[in-house]
Enzyme design. Structure first.
Site, short mmCIF file in Angstrom:
data_model
loop_
_atom_site.label_atom_id
_atom_site.label_comp_id
_atom_site.label_asym_id
_atom_site.label_seq_id
_atom_site.Cartn_x
_atom_site.Cartn_y
_atom_site.Cartn_z
N ASN A 40 0.86 -1.15 -0.07
CA ASN A 40 0.03 -0.05 -0.11
C ASN A 40 0.87 1.21 0.17
OD1 ASN A 40 0.42 -0.90 2.77
ND2 ASN A 40 -1.00 0.35 3.50
N GLU A 42 0.26 5.25 0.67
CA GLU A 42 -0.79 6.19 1.17
C GLU A 42 -0.43 7.71 0.66
OE1 GLU A 42 -1.28 5.55 5.27
OE2 GLU A 42 -2.31 3.76 4.85
N CYS A 51 -4.19 0.52 -2.65
CA CYS A 51 -3.60 -0.70 -1.82
C CYS A 51 -2.84 -1.52 -2.44
CB CYS A 51 -5.17 -1.54 -1.96
SG CYS A 51 -6.48 -0.75 -0.72
N GLU A 53 -3.04 -4.72 -3.15
CA GLU A 53 -3.52 -5.50 -4.25
C GLU A 53 -3.42 -4.65 -5.43
OE1 GLU A 53 -4.87 -5.13 -1.34
OE2 GLU A 53 -5.85 -6.57 -0.48
N CYS A 84 -10.23 -5.05 0.52
CA CYS A 84 -11.43 -4.18 0.71
C CYS A 84 -12.30 -4.45 -0.50
CB CYS A 84 -10.76 -2.63 0.59
SG CYS A 84 -10.26 -2.17 -0.90
N CYS A 87 -10.86 -3.73 -4.07
CA CYS A 87 -9.89 -4.57 -4.46
C CYS A 87 -10.44 -5.91 -4.73
CB CYS A 87 -8.79 -4.71 -3.41
SG CYS A 87 -7.57 -3.36 -3.37
N1 THU Z 1 -5.01 -1.90 2.82
C1 THU Z 1 -4.63 -2.54 1.68
O1 THU Z 1 -3.73 -1.98 1.09
N2 THU Z 1 -5.11 -3.64 1.43
C2 THU Z 1 -6.34 -4.18 2.08
O2 THU Z 1 -6.56 -5.15 1.62
C3 THU Z 1 -6.90 -3.48 3.13
C4 THU Z 1 -6.33 -2.16 3.31
C5 THU Z 1 -4.32 -0.43 3.03
C6 THU Z 1 -4.96 0.44 2.61
C7 THU Z 1 -4.31 1.58 3.77
O3 THU Z 1 -3.53 2.12 3.15
C8 THU Z 1 -4.41 0.96 5.02
O4 THU Z 1 -4.46 -0.42 4.45
C9 THU Z 1 -5.33 1.33 5.81
O5 THU Z 1 -6.58 1.03 5.29
#
Ligand code: THU
Length: 129
Positions: A40, A42, A51, A53, A84, A87
């Site tokens: 991920n 941000e 994310c 994925e 999520c 994703c």
């Molecule tokens: N996140 C992911 O990268 N993948 C997931 O399956 C769930 C959430 C990340 C998004 C964000 O940067 C952090 O986790 C908190 O939500």
């Protein structure tokens, strides 16, 4: 035997850029070309974050593949972290209903599910015809 997908997701998770949530995630996808990883990333403008994925999917497509064989998501949370909603839809573009999605944490792989269970009645290309 070494769990290559687990090791790949775990390693890429270390590279995650998550200064806002502090929640690092790594994803690994297996396709014909091999293993593709993503973490991920941000952003100060929160909705612009991506994310793990999504990154792994981009990497797979950049390698020339459009068919996912297996997915593993690694995070160090109290319970296994499932992709999520967004994703799940992104994965479903390239992963059929029987594709296995493994969810792993510090204790190893704790949950195994499928795309069909994660995204029942998925919207897909067939609906556009
Ligand atoms: N996140 C992911 O990268 N993948 C997931 O399956 C769930 C959430 C990340 C998004 C964000 O940067 C952090 O986790 C908190 O939500």
């Amino acid at each position: 035997m070494k769990d290559e997908l687990l090791e790949a997701a775990k390693a890429v998770r270390e590279k995650a850029y998550a200064p806002y949530s502090g929640f690092k995630v790594g994803a690994a996808i297996r396709s014909a070309a091999g293993i593709h990883v993503g973490c991920n990333v941000e952003n100060a403008a929160y909705p612009e974050g991506i994310c793990a994925e999504g990154g792994a999917i981009t990497s797979m497509v950049a390698a020339g593949d459009t068919e996912i064989f297996e997915v593993l998501v690694y995070a160090e949370a109290d319970t296994p972290v499932a992709p999520c909603g967004g994703c799940r839809q992104k994965l479903a573009e390239f992963a059929g209903p029987d594709v296995v999605v493994r969810l792993a944490g510090a204790d190893g792989v704790t949950t195994e599910t499928t795309m069909a269970d994660l995204l029942p009645a998925a919207f897909g290309a067939a609906q556009l015809k």
